[in-house]
Design an enzyme around this catalytic site. Structure first.
Site, mmCIF file in Angstrom:
data_model
loop_
_atom_site.group_PDB
_atom_site.id
_atom_site.type_symbol
_atom_site.label_atom_id
_atom_site.label_comp_id
_atom_site.label_asym_id
_atom_site.label_seq_id
_atom_site.Cartn_x
_atom_site.Cartn_y
_atom_site.Cartn_z
ATOM 1 N N ASP A 188 -17.306 -63.365 40.704
ATOM 2 C CA ASP A 188 -17.555 -62.145 41.482
ATOM 3 C C ASP A 188 -18.315 -61.105 40.654
ATOM 4 O O ASP A 188 -19.197 -60.413 41.169
ATOM 5 C CB ASP A 188 -16.228 -61.539 41.958
ATOM 6 C CG ASP A 188 -15.477 -62.454 42.897
ATOM 7 O OD1 ASP A 188 -16.104 -63.279 43.576
ATOM 8 O OD2 ASP A 188 -14.228 -62.332 42.941
ATOM 9 N N ASP A 227 -8.547 -65.511 42.101
ATOM 10 C CA ASP A 227 -8.852 -64.177 41.591
ATOM 11 C C ASP A 227 -7.765 -63.780 40.604
ATOM 12 O O ASP A 227 -6.594 -64.141 40.775
ATOM 13 C CB ASP A 227 -8.919 -63.166 42.739
ATOM 14 C CG ASP A 227 -10.174 -63.331 43.595
ATOM 15 O OD1 ASP A 227 -11.204 -63.774 43.057
ATOM 16 O OD2 ASP A 227 -10.111 -63.010 44.789
#
Length: 192
Positions: A163, A145
């Site tokens: 995402d 991330d």
């Protein structure tokens, strides 16, 4: 065989009725390959951005871009919003299995929804995102991330391109089902 029977034995009127959507327009099945290609594009974009983060940032790095956005490099062993991240490692296999099963289900959903462009766009987004994060889990044991949005000291959990694609697809499917999907919706019963 009579001209009212098809090769599979269903009468022509029954087959015609089965091939119509709820709004009496014929359903024309289209190839899902362009949408699979779109999913692959999402996977490539997701993986390129993650490779860039790995090449440019050290694990745990934070680069302030604006007063509300940072580039970071974190490994998330859990699911969305770091759900299950504090577990002892079993979640990698569980979440990988969920991604594989979900991807198979999505491909079957795509096959039955190939005539609905918006639904196909949403399903392709979810598929690309799920497989993008699956690649991370298999390669790194966690998802990379790097997008960190925040207001003052409140940080939204860091996320990535996969995402974003999953979120767009999921919200889009809800909107599609609520407002655009006319199939399988019976008209109100007529009063006698």
């Amino acid at each position: 065989m009579s001209n009212k029977q098809t090769k599979k034995g269903a009468s022509a009127p029954a087959q015609k009725a089965a091939n119509h959507s709820g709004n009496n327009e014929p359903v024309v099945k289209k190839s899902i390959l362009p949408w699979i290609g779109f999913s692959l594009l999402i996977i490539v974009l997701d993986q390129i951005t993650k490779l860039w983060v790995q090449a440019k940032l050290d694990l745990g790095s934070v680069i302030e871009v604006t007063s509300y956005f940072n580039l970071v490099y974190v490994l998330n062993p859990g699911a969305a919003f770091s759900f299950l991240a504090d577990q002892e490692g079993w979640q990698k296999h569980f979440l990988s299995a969920v991604a594989v099963v979900a991807s198979i289900v999505i491909v079957f959903m795509m096959r039955s929804s190939s005539h609905r462009k918006f639904a196909m766009f949403c399903l392709a987004c979810i598929l690309g995102g799920a497989l993008g994060n699956l690649i991370d889990r298999l390669a790194h044991g966690a998802v990379i991330d790097f997008l960190d949005f925040y207001i003052q000291n409140y940080h939204w959990p860091a996320f990535n391109v996969a995402d974003v694609a999953i979120s767009i697809g999921a919200v889009g499917l809800i909107v599609d089902e609520l407002f655009f999907n006319k199939e399988n919706k019976s008209p109100p019963a007529k009063k006698a």
